[in-house]
Design an enzyme around this catalytic site. Structure first.
Site, PDB file in Angstrom:
ATOM      1  N   SER A  66       7.623  -4.842 -16.230  1.00  0.00           N
ATOM      2  CA  SER A  66       7.505  -3.380 -16.155  1.00  0.00           C
ATOM      3  C   SER A  66       8.912  -2.811 -16.287  1.00  0.00           C
ATOM      4  O   SER A  66       9.898  -3.530 -16.079  1.00  0.00           O
ATOM      5  CB  SER A  66       6.913  -3.004 -14.785  1.00  0.00           C
ATOM      6  OG  SER A  66       7.079  -1.639 -14.509  1.00  0.00           O
ATOM      7  N   TYR A 117       6.874  -3.630  -5.301  1.00  0.00           N
ATOM      8  CA  TYR A 117       6.458  -3.857  -6.698  1.00  0.00           C
ATOM      9  C   TYR A 117       7.701  -3.999  -7.590  1.00  0.00           C
ATOM     10  O   TYR A 117       7.768  -4.885  -8.448  1.00  0.00           O
ATOM     11  CB  TYR A 117       5.586  -2.680  -7.139  1.00  0.00           C
ATOM     12  CG  TYR A 117       5.091  -2.707  -8.566  1.00  0.00           C
ATOM     13  CD1 TYR A 117       4.032  -3.541  -8.947  1.00  0.00           C
ATOM     14  CD2 TYR A 117       5.654  -1.880  -9.541  1.00  0.00           C
ATOM     15  CE1 TYR A 117       3.561  -3.539 -10.258  1.00  0.00           C
ATOM     16  CE2 TYR A 117       5.192  -1.872 -10.847  1.00  0.00           C
ATOM     17  CZ  TYR A 117       4.139  -2.708 -11.201  1.00  0.00           C
ATOM     18  OH  TYR A 117       3.672  -2.714 -12.500  1.00  0.00           O
TER      19      TYR A 117
END
Ligand SMILES: NC(=O)c1ccc[n+]([C@@H]2O[C@H](COP(=O)([O-])OP(=O)(O)OC[C@H]3O[C@@H](n4cnc5c(N)ncnc54)[C@H](OP(=O)(O)O)[C@@H]3O)[C@@H](O)[C@H]2O)c1
Length: 250
Positions: A140, A154
């Protein structure tokens, strides 16, 4: 992709499901995973009705034995894995670090980072036996830059995915196993939209913050997955490939 064997985690919805369909459309043999049986079975049936070859295996990537089982079932079915797309992931907790429990932190790491490790461990063992392969890990933009919006666990996990990708690429280059990571920015999948649409104006705000002025769709990402899976990318390993509309450029 004809006769290539593709193993995908996190393919019961969103990007992983789109990748399973795309590889099957390209005549690959697809084995894909996720925890939700109904969604997995529907995708499997749909691909088969369209003439493709796909098998769903219920798997929780946080449980090593389940991942080992899914990989060994793939080898039992097809004898090899040519391409692995390790895509299972999600942010499981929104909120600042000082309010986060150790369990919430660890759960995020277990899903996004340890789950990727579990998959890579057994994929690499299989690929070494068959002479090589291509592993693609979904990271990501949160894997290469900080995000100060309550998703620290995350962010830490996805940074870990990028590190694991680079280390594995060097460790296994001489085994002809290439390992690359996808750096994806906001992407309008069903699950992502469900979260964003809870806050009025959020979709427009995120779109406006993107240098290219819009969020990605899975169709923007799929060609890069099939590229990294193919021999056209045979000189690329250890890369964190940004398909992020310019998000990490500044
Ligand atoms: N959408 C975005 O804006 C965005 C941006 C950057 C990166 N990403 C990354 O892109 C990937 C795909 O996201 P998406 O947007 O397509 O979301 P999604 O539709 O929620 O897909 C996530 C997949 O992961 C699976 N999964 C979740 N927990 C799992 C577990 N414990 N074991 C096995 N599978 C599990 C889910 O299946 P089950 O629930 O059936 O297990 C699902 O198939 C994720 O890694 C995400 O972090 C997304």
């Amino acid at each position: 992709m004809k006769d290539k064997v593709i193993f995908i985690t996190g393919a019961t919805s969103g990007l992983g499901a789109a990748a399973a369909r795309a590889f099957a459309d390209a005549n690959a043999k697809v084995v894909f995973c996720g925890r939700r049986i109904k969604e997995g079975t529907e995708i499997e049936t749909d691909i088969r009705l369209r003439g493709g070859e796909a098998t769903f295996i219920q798997t929780d990537v946080t449980i090593e034995q389940q991942v080992e089982h899914a990989v060994s079932e793939t080898i039992r079915l097809y004898g090899k894995i040519d391409v692995a797309f390790n895509n299972a992931g999600n942010n499981l907790y929104f909120g600042p670090i000082e309010n986060m429990t150790g369990e919430q932190f660890v759960n995020n790491i277990m899903l996004n980072l340890t789950g990727t490790f579990h998959a890579m461990k057994y994929e690499i063992q299989a690929m070494k036996q068959s002479g090589g392969g291509s592993i693609i890990n979904t990271a990501s933009t949160a894997g290469v830059k900080g995000v100060g919006q309550g998703i620290a666990a995350y962010v830490a996990a996805k940074h870990g995915v990028v590190g694991l990708t680079k280390a594995a690429a060097l460790e296994h280059a001489r085994n002809q196993i290439r390992v690359n990571a996808l750096i994806i920015s906001a992407m309008a999948t069903e699950q992502w939209l469900q979260g964003v649409e809870k806050i009025p104006g959020m979709f427009e705000k995120i779109s406006a913050s993107m240098p290219l002025g819009r969020v990605a769709t899975v169709d923007d990402i799929i060609p890069f997955i099939t590229f990294l899976a193919s021999d056209n990318s045979k000189m690329i390993t250890g890369a964190a490939l940004a398909i992020d509309g310019g998000t990490t450029a500044g």
